[in-house]
Design a protein around this motif. Structure first.
Motif, PDB file in Angstrom:
ATOM      1  N   PHE A 146      30.337  36.126  31.512  1.00 38.04           N
ATOM      2  CA  PHE A 146      31.314  36.427  32.169  1.00 38.04           C
ATOM      3  C   PHE A 146      31.371  37.972  32.936  1.00 38.04           C
ATOM      4  O   PHE A 146      32.126  37.939  34.050  1.00 38.04           O
ATOM      5  CB  PHE A 146      32.714  36.561  31.036  1.00 38.04           C
ATOM      6  CG  PHE A 146      32.836  35.213  30.427  1.00 38.04           C
ATOM      7  CD1 PHE A 146      33.537  34.288  31.074  1.00 38.04           C
ATOM      8  CD2 PHE A 146      32.192  34.870  29.323  1.00 38.04           C
ATOM      9  CE1 PHE A 146      33.832  33.101  30.462  1.00 38.04           C
ATOM     10  CE2 PHE A 146      32.336  33.360  28.657  1.00 38.04           C
ATOM     11  CZ  PHE A 146      33.103  32.666  29.314  1.00 38.04           C
ATOM     12  N   LEU A 147      30.471  38.875  32.481  1.00 39.55           N
ATOM     13  CA  LEU A 147      30.295  40.172  33.117  1.00 39.55           C
ATOM     14  C   LEU A 147      29.479  39.636  34.429  1.00 39.55           C
ATOM     15  O   LEU A 147      30.115  40.540  35.358  1.00 39.55           O
ATOM     16  CB  LEU A 147      29.233  40.897  32.373  1.00 39.55           C
ATOM     17  CG  LEU A 147      28.980  42.290  32.922  1.00 39.55           C
ATOM     18  CD1 LEU A 147      30.512  43.033  32.921  1.00 39.55           C
ATOM     19  CD2 LEU A 147      28.123  43.132  31.846  1.00 39.55           C
ATOM     20  N   LEU A 148      28.693  38.789  34.534  1.00 40.17           N
ATOM     21  CA  LEU A 148      28.065  38.501  36.011  1.00 40.17           C
ATOM     22  C   LEU A 148      29.158  38.008  36.810  1.00 40.17           C
ATOM     23  O   LEU A 148      29.225  38.465  38.036  1.00 40.17           O
ATOM     24  CB  LEU A 148      26.896  37.470  35.618  1.00 40.17           C
ATOM     25  CG  LEU A 148      26.245  37.230  36.972  1.00 40.17           C
ATOM     26  CD1 LEU A 148      25.281  38.566  37.443  1.00 40.17           C
ATOM     27  CD2 LEU A 148      25.164  36.028  36.701  1.00 40.17           C
ATOM     28  N   ILE A 149      30.121  37.357  36.360  1.00 38.94           N
ATOM     29  CA  ILE A 149      30.975  36.753  37.254  1.00 38.94           C
ATOM     30  C   ILE A 149      31.891  37.907  37.818  1.00 38.94           C
ATOM     31  O   ILE A 149      32.044  37.726  39.029  1.00 38.94           O
ATOM     32  CB  ILE A 149      31.840  35.712  36.500  1.00 38.94           C
ATOM     33  CG1 ILE A 149      31.133  34.523  36.017  1.00 38.94           C
ATOM     34  CG2 ILE A 149      33.253  35.435  37.505  1.00 38.94           C
ATOM     35  CD1 ILE A 149      31.904  33.467  35.246  1.00 38.94           C
ATOM     36  N   LEU A 150      32.267  38.915  37.001  1.00 37.75           N
ATOM     37  CA  LEU A 150      32.883  39.872  37.623  1.00 37.75           C
ATOM     38  C   LEU A 150      32.063  40.640  38.508  1.00 37.75           C
ATOM     39  O   LEU A 150      32.795  41.211  39.513  1.00 37.75           O
ATOM     40  CB  LEU A 150      33.439  40.823  36.406  1.00 37.75           C
ATOM     41  CG  LEU A 150      34.608  40.308  35.530  1.00 37.75           C
ATOM     42  CD1 LEU A 150      34.908  41.078  34.205  1.00 37.75           C
ATOM     43  CD2 LEU A 150      35.742  39.956  36.026  1.00 37.75           C
ATOM     44  N   LEU A 151      30.986  41.020  38.003  1.00 37.88           N
ATOM     45  CA  LEU A 151      30.043  41.670  39.040  1.00 37.88           C
ATOM     46  C   LEU A 151      29.908  41.078  40.444  1.00 37.88           C
ATOM     47  O   LEU A 151      29.905  41.536  41.556  1.00 37.88           O
ATOM     48  CB  LEU A 151      28.761  41.982  38.341  1.00 37.88           C
ATOM     49  CG  LEU A 151      28.474  42.813  37.262  1.00 37.88           C
ATOM     50  CD1 LEU A 151      27.193  42.985  36.553  1.00 37.88           C
ATOM     51  CD2 LEU A 151      29.281  44.316  37.505  1.00 37.88           C
ATOM     52  N   PHE A 152      29.830  39.748  40.321  1.00 41.48           N
ATOM     53  CA  PHE A 152      29.613  39.041  41.637  1.00 41.48           C
ATOM     54  C   PHE A 152      31.048  39.148  42.477  1.00 41.48           C
ATOM     55  O   PHE A 152      30.792  39.387  43.754  1.00 41.48           O
ATOM     56  CB  PHE A 152      29.395  37.525  41.186  1.00 41.48           C
ATOM     57  CG  PHE A 152      29.191  36.592  42.406  1.00 41.48           C
ATOM     58  CD1 PHE A 152      27.962  36.534  42.969  1.00 41.48           C
ATOM     59  CD2 PHE A 152      30.175  35.911  43.019  1.00 41.48           C
ATOM     60  CE1 PHE A 152      27.803  35.689  44.248  1.00 41.48           C
ATOM     61  CE2 PHE A 152      30.059  35.154  44.186  1.00 41.48           C
ATOM     62  CZ  PHE A 152      28.710  34.979  44.606  1.00 41.48           C
ATOM     63  N   ILE A 153      32.236  38.947  41.687  1.00 46.39           N
ATOM     64  CA  ILE A 153      33.387  38.993  42.751  1.00 46.39           C
ATOM     65  C   ILE A 153      33.577  40.440  43.062  1.00 46.39           C
ATOM     66  O   ILE A 153      33.837  40.862  44.298  1.00 46.39           O
ATOM     67  CB  ILE A 153      34.394  38.750  41.674  1.00 46.39           C
ATOM     68  CG1 ILE A 153      34.454  37.162  41.450  1.00 46.39           C
ATOM     69  CG2 ILE A 153      35.933  39.052  42.484  1.00 46.39           C
ATOM     70  CD1 ILE A 153      35.492  36.800  40.390  1.00 46.39           C
ATOM     71  N   ASN A 154      33.100  41.327  42.182  1.00 43.88           N
ATOM     72  CA  ASN A 154      33.449  42.588  42.759  1.00 43.88           C
ATOM     73  C   ASN A 154      32.241  43.322  43.947  1.00 43.88           C
ATOM     74  O   ASN A 154      32.795  43.821  44.894  1.00 43.88           O
ATOM     75  CB  ASN A 154      32.857  43.769  41.619  1.00 43.88           C
ATOM     76  CG  ASN A 154      32.715  45.190  41.984  1.00 43.88           C
ATOM     77  OD1 ASN A 154      33.997  45.874  42.310  1.00 43.88           O
ATOM     78  ND2 ASN A 154      31.624  45.843  42.143  1.00 43.88           N
ATOM     79  N   HIS A 155      31.155  42.593  44.013  1.00 45.42           N
ATOM     80  CA  HIS A 155      30.145  42.947  45.015  1.00 45.42           C
ATOM     81  C   HIS A 155      30.670  42.333  46.418  1.00 45.42           C
ATOM     82  O   HIS A 155      30.094  42.605  47.216  1.00 45.42           O
ATOM     83  CB  HIS A 155      28.845  42.446  44.615  1.00 45.42           C
ATOM     84  CG  HIS A 155      27.613  42.682  45.510  1.00 45.42           C
ATOM     85  ND1 HIS A 155      27.415  44.194  45.709  1.00 45.42           N
ATOM     86  CD2 HIS A 155      27.085  42.110  46.457  1.00 45.42           C
ATOM     87  CE1 HIS A 155      26.578  44.113  46.804  1.00 45.42           C
ATOM     88  NE2 HIS A 155      26.232  42.982  47.199  1.00 45.42           N
ATOM     89  N   TYR A 156      31.172  40.923  46.337  1.00 44.24           N
ATOM     90  CA  TYR A 156      31.152  40.236  47.469  1.00 44.24           C
ATOM     91  C   TYR A 156      32.685  40.323  47.846  1.00 44.24           C
ATOM     92  O   TYR A 156      33.052  39.230  48.763  1.00 44.24           O
ATOM     93  CB  TYR A 156      30.936  38.854  47.297  1.00 44.24           C
ATOM     94  CG  TYR A 156      29.229  38.842  47.285  1.00 44.24           C
ATOM     95  CD1 TYR A 156      28.305  39.141  48.061  1.00 44.24           C
ATOM     96  CD2 TYR A 156      28.621  38.612  45.788  1.00 44.24           C
ATOM     97  CE1 TYR A 156      27.137  39.017  48.158  1.00 44.24           C
ATOM     98  CE2 TYR A 156      27.003  38.572  45.895  1.00 44.24           C
ATOM     99  CZ  TYR A 156      26.539  38.812  47.070  1.00 44.24           C
ATOM    100  OH  TYR A 156      25.104  38.641  46.919  1.00 44.24           O
TER     101      TYR A 156
END
Length: 222
Positions: A146-156
């Motif tokens: 779930f952390l990776l999903i947030l990081l992905f959204i944050n980055h893109y």
């Protein structure tokens, strides 16, 4: 809909490779053991997952599913630390610099793991604490998804969702901390005599490596 526009950064295209690598690891987990992969995604049924998959075979962290999970977690942690660094300090725009950070992070986690295993085996506690270590490893893996999903959204995406992402991040990290504390308290409840070893473990194995990481990298950027 303008807030959904892709947030490009020509100097950090190399980060996309890290996300791609994690996606490959995610698919590999499903390929290695589909049943276990589906079960671990059911975060509200963690007790069933633990009861079903906690066994001597899965206590081996060099086993394929566990090893790929470790790579996934370490990669996600690297991206998380990168995001914190880019918000607080000078952004890292050089892929080589980030790979150095990632290499050190992998080294710290790996060394910590072997020291942890050595100490527990020397104290003859490994068999007793295996189940608790497996619970902690499972919670770490689930949190990484779930952390990776947030990081992905944050980055893109643009910064429009910064507040929402920050709140979501706090919730995820809060749940992770709550689960870790539950595991620690369950150890104390089961074996009160292990309190001294638990304090030693937390100070020297859990906390100390991250203090070294902070001193070596983040403090130098202040």
């Amino acid at each position: 809909m303008g807030e959904l526009i892709y947030n490009t950064n020509i100097h950090q295209d190399w980060i996309s490779l890290i996300f791609l690598f994690n996606l490959i690891l995610f698919v590999m987990l499903n390929y290695i053991n589909h049943e276990r992969f589906v079960d671990i995604l059911r975060i509200f049924s963690s007790s069933l997952y633990i009861g079903k998959h906690a066994n001597d075979h899965n206590y081996n962290y060099l086993e394929r599913f566990n090893f790929v999970s470790f790579l996934f977690m370490a990669n996600t942690m690297g991206l998380f630390l990168l995001s914190i660094n880019n918000y607080i300090f000078n952004p890292i725009i050089n892929g080589i610099e980030f790979y150095c950070y990632l290499a050190v992070l992998f080294s710290i986690i790996t060394i910590r793991f072997f020291i942890n295993q050595f100490i527990l085996r020397s104290l003859k506690l490994i068999k007793i604490l295996n189940i608790f270590l497996f619970k902690s490893f499972t919670k770490n893996t689930q949190t990484s998804f779930f952390l990776l999903i947030l990081l992905f959204i944050n980055h893109y995406t643009k910064d429009t969702y910064f507040l929402l992402l920050s709140v979501s991040l706090i919730i995820i990290l809060g749940l992770w901390l709550f689960n870790q504390l539950k595991i620690i308290l369950s150890i104390i409840k089961l074996q009160p005599g292990y309190l001294f070893y638990l304090i030693f473990y937390l100070c020297n194995i859990k906390i100390a490596p991250w203090m070294w990481l902070y001193i070596l990298f983040l403090e130098t950027r202040l």
